[in-house]
Design a protein around this motif. Sequence first.
Motif, PDB file in Angstrom:
ATOM      1  N   ARG A  43       0.833  -1.218   0.000  1.00  0.00           N
ATOM      2  CA  ARG A  43       0.000   0.000   0.000  1.00  0.00           C
ATOM      3  C   ARG A  43       0.863   1.262   0.000  1.00  0.00           C
ATOM      4  O   ARG A  43       0.485   2.283   0.554  1.00  0.00           O
ATOM      5  CB  ARG A  43      -0.913  -0.010   1.227  1.00  0.00           C
ATOM      6  CG  ARG A  43      -1.961  -1.113   1.185  1.00  0.00           C
ATOM      7  CD  ARG A  43      -2.755  -1.181   2.482  1.00  0.00           C
ATOM      8  NE  ARG A  43      -3.933  -1.997   2.357  1.00  0.00           N
ATOM      9  CZ  ARG A  43      -3.949  -3.313   2.494  1.00  0.00           C
ATOM     10  NH1 ARG A  43      -2.822  -3.956   2.774  1.00  0.00           N
ATOM     11  NH2 ARG A  43      -5.066  -4.000   2.371  1.00  0.00           N
ATOM     12  N   HIS A  61      -4.161  -2.890  -4.927  1.00  0.00           N
ATOM     13  CA  HIS A  61      -4.600  -1.684  -4.219  1.00  0.00           C
ATOM     14  C   HIS A  61      -4.566  -0.437  -5.091  1.00  0.00           C
ATOM     15  O   HIS A  61      -4.686   0.674  -4.583  1.00  0.00           O
ATOM     16  CB  HIS A  61      -3.715  -1.464  -2.984  1.00  0.00           C
ATOM     17  CG  HIS A  61      -3.594  -2.679  -2.126  1.00  0.00           C
ATOM     18  ND1 HIS A  61      -4.634  -3.169  -1.365  1.00  0.00           N
ATOM     19  CD2 HIS A  61      -2.547  -3.542  -1.941  1.00  0.00           C
ATOM     20  CE1 HIS A  61      -4.234  -4.270  -0.734  1.00  0.00           C
ATOM     21  NE2 HIS A  61      -2.980  -4.505  -1.068  1.00  0.00           N
ATOM     22  N   SER A  73      -8.298   2.326  -2.765  1.00  0.00           N
ATOM     23  CA  SER A  73      -9.032   2.208  -1.515  1.00  0.00           C
ATOM     24  C   SER A  73      -8.775   3.435  -0.653  1.00  0.00           C
ATOM     25  O   SER A  73      -7.713   4.060  -0.758  1.00  0.00           O
ATOM     26  CB  SER A  73      -8.618   0.952  -0.754  1.00  0.00           C
ATOM     27  OG  SER A  73      -7.315   1.105  -0.217  1.00  0.00           O
ATOM     28  N   HIS A  75      -8.006   3.471   2.380  1.00  0.00           N
ATOM     29  CA  HIS A  75      -6.865   3.203   3.253  1.00  0.00           C
ATOM     30  C   HIS A  75      -5.561   3.628   2.584  1.00  0.00           C
ATOM     31  O   HIS A  75      -4.712   4.284   3.205  1.00  0.00           O
ATOM     32  CB  HIS A  75      -6.821   1.723   3.609  1.00  0.00           C
ATOM     33  CG  HIS A  75      -5.632   1.338   4.443  1.00  0.00           C
ATOM     34  ND1 HIS A  75      -5.582   1.536   5.804  1.00  0.00           N
ATOM     35  CD2 HIS A  75      -4.430   0.798   4.101  1.00  0.00           C
ATOM     36  CE1 HIS A  75      -4.421   1.127   6.270  1.00  0.00           C
ATOM     37  NE2 HIS A  75      -3.698   0.667   5.252  1.00  0.00           N
ATOM     38  N   LEU A  78      -5.440   7.470   2.269  1.00  0.00           N
ATOM     39  CA  LEU A  78      -5.155   8.117   3.550  1.00  0.00           C
ATOM     40  C   LEU A  78      -3.692   7.929   3.938  1.00  0.00           C
ATOM     41  O   LEU A  78      -3.055   8.839   4.477  1.00  0.00           O
ATOM     42  CB  LEU A  78      -6.070   7.549   4.632  1.00  0.00           C
ATOM     43  CG  LEU A  78      -7.526   8.022   4.581  1.00  0.00           C
ATOM     44  CD1 LEU A  78      -8.376   7.248   5.577  1.00  0.00           C
ATOM     45  CD2 LEU A  78      -7.614   9.518   4.862  1.00  0.00           C
ATOM     46  N   ARG A  79      -3.153   6.741   3.664  1.00  0.00           N
ATOM     47  CA  ARG A  79      -1.752   6.493   3.993  1.00  0.00           C
ATOM     48  C   ARG A  79      -0.839   7.397   3.169  1.00  0.00           C
ATOM     49  O   ARG A  79       0.131   7.955   3.693  1.00  0.00           O
ATOM     50  CB  ARG A  79      -1.398   5.027   3.754  1.00  0.00           C
ATOM     51  CG  ARG A  79       0.057   4.702   4.019  1.00  0.00           C
ATOM     52  CD  ARG A  79       0.334   3.232   3.951  1.00  0.00           C
ATOM     53  NE  ARG A  79       1.762   2.984   4.087  1.00  0.00           N
ATOM     54  CZ  ARG A  79       2.305   1.789   4.245  1.00  0.00           C
ATOM     55  NH1 ARG A  79       1.531   0.731   4.287  1.00  0.00           N
ATOM     56  NH2 ARG A  79       3.612   1.646   4.344  1.00  0.00           N
TER      57      ARG A  79
END
Length: 407
Positions: A43, A61, A73, A75, A78-79
């Motif tokens: 990710r 991803h 995604s 996630h 945001l990362r």
Amino acid sequence: MRIAFVTDELPRPGTAGHLALNFAIIEWLQNLGHEVEVLLVGRRMSRAVERYGIVPVCGPHVRSFGAYVVAASPHVALRSAACALLRRLPAALAAKIRAMRHGADTVLGDFTSPADAAWCARYAARHPPDALLIDTIFRAPVLAASGLAGLNSVLITHDLFHRRHRALRSAGYRVQPAQLSREDEAVLAARARHIAAIQPEEAKILSLMCPAQNVFLLPMPATPAISPPGTGKLPGRLVFIGSASLPNLDGLRWFFTEVWPRLRGQGLTLDLIGNCGPALRSVPEGVTRLGRVENIAPLLHRASLAIAPLRVGSGLKIKLLDYARHGLFTVATPASLDGFAPDSASPFIEAKAPEQFARAILKQLASPPPPGIALAYIARHYGTGPSFAGLARALLPQMDRANLPAV
């Protein structure tokens, strides 16, 4: 021939050394007419939307839309946003947050998850490649997935991570993964049919660790970059290129504490290129933090001398090849010089103790060697043909023998 390149970072030139080598491999294969696709696992994205366009990219991803790779995604998005925010924080605060998050001072790599490995196996079943290129032992778990173990596979090691792990732990740093032994690395590397080492000493060690595998050399190729007519050197200008990795920061802190004070009053300046500069809390007078630079050639052509003050590390320090191919000599610690081709006309001056390092800098600046010595060293030892000959043989019988580079 269709080749899938499994990695967790998009290969690019002019960034970190391992990404530059991965990009060089892709470019070489494309120039030979082969099709390359990046399978991006994990990710890790620097931005939620990245412009790439070098080769097709897919992954569990991400999604690709033309030249753009997009986080698939919330996630991952945001990362990437959190990583971008960290890069804008003061260096000391960002380092503290990263250490708290990982429970370590430095992260050598994250192993590919079973879910991502299974995705790669499903993708390969739908779009069968002729060969797999695996980026470091941290992506080697992919080869344990059903349907992938039988493919022709090449592990690009980039480093002997158990040695780097041991060196960093011995220096008092906390490292992630917490444990990584020689035996652990041997098991992971042996999952591939072929193993590429980027320097001779590591090739010998890998041959002992994995006697059933074909181990060959795959050093970073380097093309001499001659200075444009009329370009003059800036007297006393030093240069260092580096990411914000712990070995780079540790080496620079040592240099600023132990060596730089011995050079005061000599009219010297130092340019820091890359993320190493912003990652340092402060730098001495005369040091300029340039950050990431799109085109480093003009800076290297104007510099008088390069430095490589690393105290820990392994692998091949690709930044030294960049210095040499631009005609620069480098004063370097022994740890910085592991794996380079021995040559009586080498552009690298070894210096271990602080006073020896300072003396070597002043001596080289007082009587600068001609750039042609460094350029000739690169041409002798790091041409594209010799660098990629082992990889070409590993990809046989799929690769046409007529396309093999000359050695």
